[in-house]
Design a protein around this motif. Sequence first.
Motif, mmCIF file in Angstrom:
data_model
loop_
_atom_site.group_PDB
_atom_site.id
_atom_site.type_symbol
_atom_site.label_atom_id
_atom_site.label_comp_id
_atom_site.label_asym_id
_atom_site.label_seq_id
_atom_site.Cartn_x
_atom_site.Cartn_y
_atom_site.Cartn_z
ATOM 1 N N ASP A 144 1.636 3.061 5.497
ATOM 2 C CA ASP A 144 0.625 3.610 4.696
ATOM 3 C C ASP A 144 1.012 3.661 3.126
ATOM 4 O O ASP A 144 0.447 4.002 2.402
ATOM 5 N N ARG A 191 -6.521 -0.818 4.828
ATOM 6 C CA ARG A 191 -6.124 0.448 5.520
ATOM 7 C C ARG A 191 -6.845 1.721 4.921
ATOM 8 O O ARG A 191 -5.838 2.379 4.037
ATOM 9 N N PRO A 192 -8.094 2.244 5.291
ATOM 10 C CA PRO A 192 -8.409 3.370 4.545
ATOM 11 C C PRO A 192 -7.654 4.390 4.750
ATOM 12 O O PRO A 192 -7.677 5.686 3.743
ATOM 13 N N LYS A 247 -3.383 0.684 0.538
ATOM 14 C CA LYS A 247 -5.039 0.555 1.230
ATOM 15 C C LYS A 247 -5.220 -0.783 1.551
ATOM 16 O O LYS A 247 -5.867 -1.080 2.371
ATOM 17 N N GLN A 284 -2.900 5.524 -1.843
ATOM 18 C CA GLN A 284 -3.473 4.393 -2.917
ATOM 19 C C GLN A 284 -2.969 2.925 -2.981
ATOM 20 O O GLN A 284 -3.730 2.090 -2.760
#
Length: 199
Positions: free
Chosen positions: A57, A94-95, A102, A99
Amino acid sequence: MSIKKRRFFAGFMGSQTKWLNSMANKGCRLVKAGKLEYVFDECDPGKYVYTVEYVGDKSLEESENYKAFLEDMGYQVFFKNMNLDYSILKLTFRPWADQGGKVSTTKTTFNRELLIVEKENDGKPFELHTEKEDRAEYYKKIARPWYYAVFLALLVAIICWPNVLMTAICAGLAVLFAIPVVFAAIKVGKIKKERELEE
């Protein structure tokens, strides 16, 4: 003497951690982690312990900074992939990510979603997240991609409703994708109970 082992990634980080620790207990220390290949050197059995951390992430800069932070603490750290994609040009959205993470490409964090972290075995459990709040947030972070996978599988099942076979397959996938979500929720629940008992 180097020992090479080939192993397909076993889906969940816990199984990866167990396998690496079982190799260490047999006297094999990780020196390189490729997409499918792990290279080990011989060492004293049980001298090292491993944990696996999800960083899929994060942005490339955040991942590199976190890796450097862990290395400054004296740990040996390797990036590892979660999938087996060998394409040269790859772009993934990658929702669920932070920030900066992504959008993932082969030039940034694609195929670098995990960190394998090694330390010398001092007889204590190897946990990177020792604070209860940090551990709870980490488990929630791990579950986020699976929430999206469950949602998409259910959405496709609804769209395919007239086709019973496709609906059943998508619903089955949704149940399969929900397993890590349930495990994460159980861990977060245990941490909350521990916190309540301390208060």
